[in-house]
Design a protein around this motif. Structure first.
Motif, PDB file in Angstrom:
ATOM      1  N   PRO A   1      15.127  72.643   8.950  1.00 43.97           N
ATOM      2  CA  PRO A   1      14.632  71.745   8.523  1.00 43.97           C
ATOM      3  C   PRO A   1      14.054  71.571   7.186  1.00 43.97           C
ATOM      4  CG  PRO A   1      13.863  72.392  10.166  1.00 43.97           C
ATOM      5  CD  PRO A   1      14.799  73.219  10.361  1.00 43.97           C
ATOM      6  N   LYS A   2      13.987  70.674   6.466  1.00 43.48           N
ATOM      7  CA  LYS A   2      13.314  69.889   5.490  1.00 43.48           C
ATOM      8  C   LYS A   2      12.718  68.290   5.306  1.00 43.48           C
ATOM      9  CE  LYS A   2      14.403  70.710   0.305  1.00 43.48           C
ATOM     10  NZ  LYS A   2      15.574  70.897  -0.633  1.00 43.48           N
ATOM     11  N   ILE A   3      11.968  67.978   4.695  1.00 49.51           N
ATOM     12  CA  ILE A   3      11.802  66.800   3.558  1.00 49.51           C
ATOM     13  C   ILE A   3      11.531  67.058   2.513  1.00 49.51           C
ATOM     14  CG2 ILE A   3       9.404  65.513   3.108  1.00 49.51           C
ATOM     15  CD1 ILE A   3       9.638  66.465   6.351  1.00 49.51           C
ATOM     16  N   VAL A   4      12.789  65.668   2.659  1.00 52.44           N
ATOM     17  CA  VAL A   4      13.459  65.168   1.424  1.00 52.44           C
ATOM     18  C   VAL A   4      12.547  64.003   1.240  1.00 52.44           C
ATOM     19  CG1 VAL A   4      15.593  64.425   1.430  1.00 52.44           C
ATOM     20  CG2 VAL A   4      15.867  65.946   2.729  1.00 52.44           C
ATOM     21  N   GLU A   5      12.598  64.158  -0.290  1.00 52.98           N
ATOM     22  CA  GLU A   5      11.974  63.103  -1.431  1.00 52.98           C
ATOM     23  C   GLU A   5      13.308  62.273  -1.831  1.00 52.98           C
ATOM     24  OE1 GLU A   5       9.443  62.621  -2.803  1.00 52.98           O
ATOM     25  OE2 GLU A   5       8.214  63.889  -1.632  1.00 52.98           O
TER      26      GLU A   5
ATOM     27  N   HIS B   1      21.904  68.611  18.223  1.00 49.23           N
ATOM     28  CA  HIS B   1      23.220  67.959  18.910  1.00 49.23           C
ATOM     29  C   HIS B   1      23.910  69.377  18.172  1.00 49.23           C
ATOM     30  CE1 HIS B   1      22.502  63.833  18.652  1.00 49.23           C
ATOM     31  NE2 HIS B   1      21.445  63.649  18.018  1.00 49.23           N
ATOM     32  N   LYS B   2      25.474  69.044  18.802  1.00 49.40           N
ATOM     33  CA  LYS B   2      25.923  70.695  18.205  1.00 49.40           C
ATOM     34  C   LYS B   2      26.136  70.688  16.728  1.00 49.40           C
ATOM     35  CE  LYS B   2      27.289  70.704  23.197  1.00 49.40           C
ATOM     36  NZ  LYS B   2      28.549  70.154  24.276  1.00 49.40           N
ATOM     37  N   GLU B   3      26.399  69.904  16.392  1.00 46.30           N
ATOM     38  CA  GLU B   3      27.190  69.805  14.988  1.00 46.30           C
ATOM     39  C   GLU B   3      26.145  68.334  14.108  1.00 46.30           C
ATOM     40  OE1 GLU B   3      31.990  68.976  14.843  1.00 46.30           O
ATOM     41  OE2 GLU B   3      31.849  70.481  16.339  1.00 46.30           O
ATOM     42  N   LEU B   4      25.940  67.580  14.439  1.00 42.67           N
ATOM     43  CA  LEU B   4      25.444  66.488  13.908  1.00 42.67           C
ATOM     44  C   LEU B   4      24.427  66.579  13.098  1.00 42.67           C
ATOM     45  CD1 LEU B   4      25.309  63.295  13.998  1.00 42.67           C
ATOM     46  CD2 LEU B   4      23.090  63.718  15.426  1.00 42.67           C
ATOM     47  N   GLU B   5      24.121  66.483  11.538  1.00 46.89           N
ATOM     48  CA  GLU B   5      23.282  66.052  11.314  1.00 46.89           C
ATOM     49  C   GLU B   5      22.432  64.829  10.726  1.00 46.89           C
ATOM     50  OE1 GLU B   5      23.872  68.860   6.691  1.00 46.89           O
ATOM     51  OE2 GLU B   5      25.496  68.013   7.896  1.00 46.89           O
ATOM     52  N   GLN B   6      21.099  64.457  10.656  1.00 49.72           N
ATOM     53  CA  GLN B   6      20.665  63.676  10.300  1.00 49.72           C
ATOM     54  C   GLN B   6      19.063  63.733   9.765  1.00 49.72           C
ATOM     55  OE1 GLN B   6      18.789  62.991  14.267  1.00 49.72           O
ATOM     56  NE2 GLN B   6      20.169  61.769  15.488  1.00 49.72           N
ATOM     57  N   LEU B   7      18.890  62.207   8.722  1.00 44.98           N
ATOM     58  CA  LEU B   7      17.656  61.975   8.279  1.00 44.98           C
ATOM     59  C   LEU B   7      16.796  61.068   8.424  1.00 44.98           C
ATOM     60  CD1 LEU B   7      16.479  63.133   5.797  1.00 44.98           C
ATOM     61  CD2 LEU B   7      17.039  60.837   4.405  1.00 44.98           C
TER      62      LEU B   7
ATOM     63  N   VAL C   1      20.706  62.912   0.830  1.00 44.14           N
ATOM     64  CA  VAL C   1      21.049  63.744   2.030  1.00 44.14           C
ATOM     65  C   VAL C   1      22.448  64.632   1.633  1.00 44.14           C
ATOM     66  CG1 VAL C   1      20.286  61.544   2.946  1.00 44.14           C
ATOM     67  CG2 VAL C   1      22.624  61.932   3.292  1.00 44.14           C
ATOM     68  N   PRO C   2      22.316  65.638   2.788  1.00 47.97           N
ATOM     69  CA  PRO C   2      23.955  67.133   2.211  1.00 47.97           C
ATOM     70  C   PRO C   2      24.894  66.181   3.244  1.00 47.97           C
ATOM     71  CG  PRO C   2      22.115  67.430   3.848  1.00 47.97           C
ATOM     72  CD  PRO C   2      21.188  66.039   3.233  1.00 47.97           C
ATOM     73  N   PHE C   3      25.052  64.936   3.510  1.00 43.35           N
ATOM     74  CA  PHE C   3      26.643  64.986   4.435  1.00 43.35           C
ATOM     75  C   PHE C   3      27.007  63.022   3.507  1.00 43.35           C
ATOM     76  CE2 PHE C   3      22.240  63.987   6.901  1.00 43.35           C
ATOM     77  CZ  PHE C   3      22.361  62.972   7.459  1.00 43.35           C
TER      78      PHE C   3
END
Length: 139
Positions: free
Chosen positions: A8-12, A56-62, A32-34
């Motif tokens: 996990p990471k805070i994204v500006e 989630h198994k594969e899902l990425e989120q922001l 975002v990386p997706f």
């Protein structure tokens, strides 16, 4: 960005300040990386309620506090971290295989979520024990 981040990471996010009102924009695979496949938002969450309660198994989120504030509690099966979101120009990147709980919503808060995949029930772990067992197998 374009690549899966490890944790996990805070994204500006970009912020254009203007006396008439500020503007933030988000471009998939740039901020975002997706690629963004789905957008949803939570609102009118009653005081004391929590949301999430899954992984989630594969899902990425922001996850973004578009308005107001709330906490995101993440658990990777070994460690737990809490992130306080209260700025509409920052988001929390959540990679796959992280149990999440959203809690302590302020009055009038809006939680905006950008997701890497369309909805798929097969991608969810709904029970923590099932999630924890899957994490142990992956180690």
């Amino acid at each position: 960005m374009g690549e899966l981040l490890r944790g996990p990471k805070i994204v500006e996010l970009p912020r254009i300040q203007d006396p008439r009102g500020n503007l933030t924009f988000i471009e998939g695979s740039a901020h975002v990386p997706f690629d963004i496949a789905r957008v949803y938002y939570l609102y009118d969450v009653p005081g004391g309620e929590s949301r999430g309660g899954h992984a989630h198994k594969e899902l990425e989120q922001l996850i973004i506090a578009a308005s107001g504030s709330f906490d995101v509690v993440l658990d990777d099966g070994r460690d737990q971290s809490t992130f306080f979101l209260n700025r509409s120009y920052t988001g929390l990147y959540v990679p796959p295989m992280h149990w999440r709980e959203l809690e302590n919503f302020s009055s009038g808060s809006v939680c905006l979520v950008l997701a890497s995949m369309p909805y798929s029930e097969a991608d969810y772990y709904r029970g923590y024990e099932e999630f924890a067992a899957a994490v142990r197998v992956d180690q």
